[in-house]
Design an enzyme around this catalytic site. Structure first.
Site, short mmCIF file in Angstrom:
data_model
loop_
_atom_site.label_atom_id
_atom_site.label_comp_id
_atom_site.label_asym_id
_atom_site.label_seq_id
_atom_site.Cartn_x
_atom_site.Cartn_y
_atom_site.Cartn_z
N LYS A 390 -49.56 -43.79 7.31
CA LYS A 390 -49.99 -44.44 6.07
C LYS A 390 -51.50 -44.64 6.08
CE LYS A 390 -48.72 -48.92 8.07
NZ LYS A 390 -47.94 -50.15 7.90
N ARG A 484 -40.91 -60.10 3.50
CA ARG A 484 -41.81 -59.22 2.76
C ARG A 484 -40.98 -58.21 1.98
NH1 ARG A 484 -46.16 -55.72 6.13
NH2 ARG A 484 -44.22 -54.70 6.77
N TYR A 617 -82.80 -53.03 0.66
CA TYR A 617 -82.62 -53.90 -0.50
C TYR A 617 -82.99 -55.36 -0.19
CZ TYR A 617 -80.08 -50.39 -3.24
OH TYR A 617 -79.72 -49.28 -3.97
N MET A 666 -74.70 -48.21 -0.05
CA MET A 666 -73.48 -47.45 -0.31
C MET A 666 -73.48 -46.12 0.43
SD MET A 666 -71.80 -46.12 -3.88
CE MET A 666 -71.24 -47.74 -4.42
#
Length: 725
Positions: A390, A484, A617, A666
């Protein structure tokens, strides 16, 4: 050597010298090829049964494609030369399986038949020594049809048997009689080297400290001396048996015994000592050279035609054709040039798919294999791994990991969603794929179409699945305390009714242990309670007549903390990738689990930053002194955590730490490279993994950002290329 066999370089000067070169010495070439195939390909059949069949099929497919391509290449030449006149079904079969459709192409079907026989030997359970005797007997049969054919009395029963055989194959030099013995010998040498290497590693591990303190240099010296003696012995053996093969060949030639000249008795020990002598040298693997050699083998008959045509056109027939040595040199030269050009072209085509240009993930095949082996050893033989793929295999790349696991014999996987399961199926992953999460009823047709198993998340969901009307494979989730997913364990009637639903094929039943990651008293008591409740439910359902399906409770931590709960499957997740959720847990098992993933990025720019200037930044970082900084082509958009900004984190460049400065962007990250000389654009920075003696682990990143390794890995961006190394 192969080109020499087909051009007879010394024939213009001496028939005896040419016979010695092409019909005796050069005959070691093809047996050597077979032994190399046995060593590097077929040896795994005898030590790694899981995945051996897939490796066998992959080899056969690759060789068949190569053979088919060569057939098409030589089809026009064969038609022009009249090789295919008066063809019938038996002659086509003979050419395809034994003789080759052109004179040198017999090698490819011989490889496929020989490797197929060796694979069948490997799965038979009979010791390799027995198969050496069998393959040796086949070789002796082949000898009588080759160099020793004249020893058979003409008109005898044996003579007629061989003559009938020659209706099926033109020569006994083929995959049935010649290839198996040399393949087996290559395998035998491989197994011997592997046993020696593993024994040596085991010995050195047990005595590591003693070795380092007492006799480090002495052992190296002893090893070097032993290697030199082995090399000398092998060279002497090669020389002795090579001379005996020469004597054998000339004797057979003198008495006119030979029908063909590919198989000699002394060829076997000569090939053995040649292989062992060459294995004494350790070199770098070169795919370019391997491809070039392959193309020379395939193309040299074409180049014979080309040289003859060019010689006529240039009025150089006397030099390039009539002179055998000139002909050989011209064919070799043209073949090598063509092979190099083709190899470079194919390499260039591959470089168009270059995956290391910006930022990428490297996956260690050896680490993954070691982890799989280590985890399998911690569960009973009857318990199979069901790896969790997964979240793109925890960021590693689900398809790549699944292919590697399938190659190791793993045939059951679990994923989180139907989309993840379909992705695996579309890339050829077979076996069981269990979806652990919810699938919307509108997507039920996809479960059926792609043969996916669905978790029954509760009783109402089971009703929906049953109403779909087609047979769906399911594993029933049981809620034993995590609350769950899964039908509550006390609802035995509901669980019984799920088992009885006509459209649900119940292959499995499982629960999830929610506190098995620690051995604290409270959590251990809760885990024990979960297990008792689950086993009680299984027993009650069996007493009501429900067949016991495959059951599974464990995940990664369960393997280590609760080995007694191993059942039919274990849903191994994070441990498969060489780490556990925290650094402390990972440290406990560092000797058996090895990290699979490394994260790397290119340096895009190197520049000076002067005292008082800011970088990044928000003017967050300000230089206190003159320094040199570098920009890396990776950022939080790739999954490198922004939380590492301005902390104590670093990357590795040339085995040294380069601290991260300013805010992580990013797509970019800035690091301080003042203490690393010679850094330039295009160099590689390691963000997770090793560089030189230094290492940055994913556990370190998780600790720095206040999370677990699972999250760091699973958030690795989709735009990161992933390659298996």
């Amino acid at each position: 050597m192969v080109v020499a066999i087909h051009t007879s370089p010394l024939l213009s000067y001496s028939a005896d010298a040419d016979f010695l070169l092409t019909r005796v010495l050069c005959r070691v070439a093809v047996p050597f090829f077979f032994m190399v195939t046995g060593y590097f390909v077929a040896g795994d059949f005898f030590i790694r049964r899981d995945g051996a069949f897939k490796k066998f099929l992959r080899y056969i497919k690759k060789t068949a494609v190569l053979y088919g391509s060569a057939i098409l290449l030589y089809l026009p030449v064969g038609i022009y030369a009249g090789h295919y006149k008066e063809l019938n079904i038996s002659s086509v079969i003979r050419m395809l399986l034994f003789d080759g459709t052109f004179y040198h192409l017999w090698y490819f079907p011989a490889c496929m038949i020989g490797v197929a026989l060796v694979y069948l030997m490997s799965i038979s359970g009979i010791k390799i020594q027995v198969w050496m005797v069998v393959s040796g007997a086949l070789y002796l049969i082949g000898l009588l049809g080759d160099s020793y054919f004249g020893c058979i009395k003409e008109g005898s029963v044996l003579y007629h048997i061989y003559m009938q055989g020659f209706q099926i194959f033109s020569y006994t030099r083929n995959g049935l009689f010649m290839a198996p013995i040399f393949l087996i010998l290559g395998i035998k040498i491989f197994l011997g080297n592997k046993f020696y290497s593993e024994s040596k590693v085991s010995f050195e591990n047990k005595n590591a400290l003693k070795t380092k303190k007492l006799s480090g240099a002495g052992m190296e010296s002893g090893k070097s001396t032993q290697d030199s003696l082995n090399l000398l012995a092998n060279c002497i053996g090669l020389t002795v048996f090579g001379l005996l093969m020469v004597a054998e060949a000339f004797t057979l030639r003198h008495f006119g015994v030979q029908r063909h000249d590919s198989m000699y008795i002394m060829l076997i020990p000569t090939a053995i000592f040649l292989m062992k002598a060459l294995l004494a040298w350790q070199g770098r693997s070169s795919k370019f050279l391997r491809n070039t050699a392959m193309w020379i083998y395939i193309l040299h008959p074409v180049m014979i035609v080309v040289v003859r045509g060019a010689a006529r056109a240039l009025h150089l027939t006397g030099i390039l054709v009539d002179n055998s040595l000139g002909h050989y040199l011209a064919v070799s030269c043209f073949s090598t040039i063509a092979a190099v050009v083709l190899s470079q072209w194919t390499e260039r085509k591959k470089k168009e798919d270059f995956k290391c240009g910006r930022a990428w993930i490297e996956l260690s095949r050896s680490a993954l294999r070691q982890n799989v082996t280590a985890l399998q050893k911690r569960v009973p033989d009857a318990c199979k791994l069901m790896p969790a793929l997964k979240a793109d295999a925890y960021g590693h790349g689900a398809v790549l990991i699944a292919r590697e696991l399938a190659d190791m014999g793993v045939d059951a996987f679990c994923v989180a969603s139907v989309e993840e399961g379909i992705e695996l199926r579309r890339h050829g992953i077979k076996g069981e794929i269990l979806i652990l999460g919810y699938t919307h009823p509108d997507l039920f047709p996809l479960l059926f179409r792609y043969r996916l198993s669905q978790t029954v998340v509760d009783f109402p969901y089971a009703v929906l699945l049953n109403r779909y009307g087609k047979k769906i494979h399911v594993h029933i989730g049981v809620d034993t305390g995590m609350h769950r997913l899964g039908e509550r364990s006390e609802n035995v009637d509901r669980l019984y009714n799920i088992c009885r639903m006509k459209n649900l094929i119940v292959d499995g039943m499982y629960t999830h242990l929610c506190a098995d990651d620690t051995l604290k008293k409270r959590e251990m008591e809760f885990t024990d309670l979960q297990a008792k409740v689950f086993y009680k439910l299984i027993k009650e359902l069996e007493e009501r007549g429900c067949p016991r399906p495959k059951i599974h409770l464990q995940s990664s931590y369960g393997i280590f903390h609760y080995p007694e709960l191993a059942e039919d499957y274990v849903r191994v997740g994070i441990a498969l990738y060489g780490v556990l959720s925290t650094g402390e847990d990972t440290e406990k098992y560092k000797d058996i689990l090895k990290p699979v993933l490394s994260l790397k990025a290119r340096i895009t720019s190197v520049r000076n930053l002067y005292a008082g200037e800011s970088a990044g930044y928000g003017l967050e970082f300000q230089a206190k002194k003159d320094m040199k900084i570098a920009a890396l082509s990776i950022g939080y958009g790739d999954g490198y955590p922004r939380g590492l900004s301005g902390g104590e984190s670093a990357v590795l460049i040339e085995g040294r730490r380069a601290p991260v400065i300013g805010r992580i962007c990013m797509d970019q990250t800035i690091v301080d490279v003042s203490g690393i000389p010679g850094v330039k654009a295009g160099d590689v920075a390691v963000l997770i993994g090793k560089s030189g003696e230094e290492e940055i682990s994913v556990c370190h990143l998780a600790k720095e950002t206040g999370t677990i390794t699972n999250e760091i890995l699973s958030r690795m961006g989709a735009r990161l290329e992933r390659i298996v190394v």
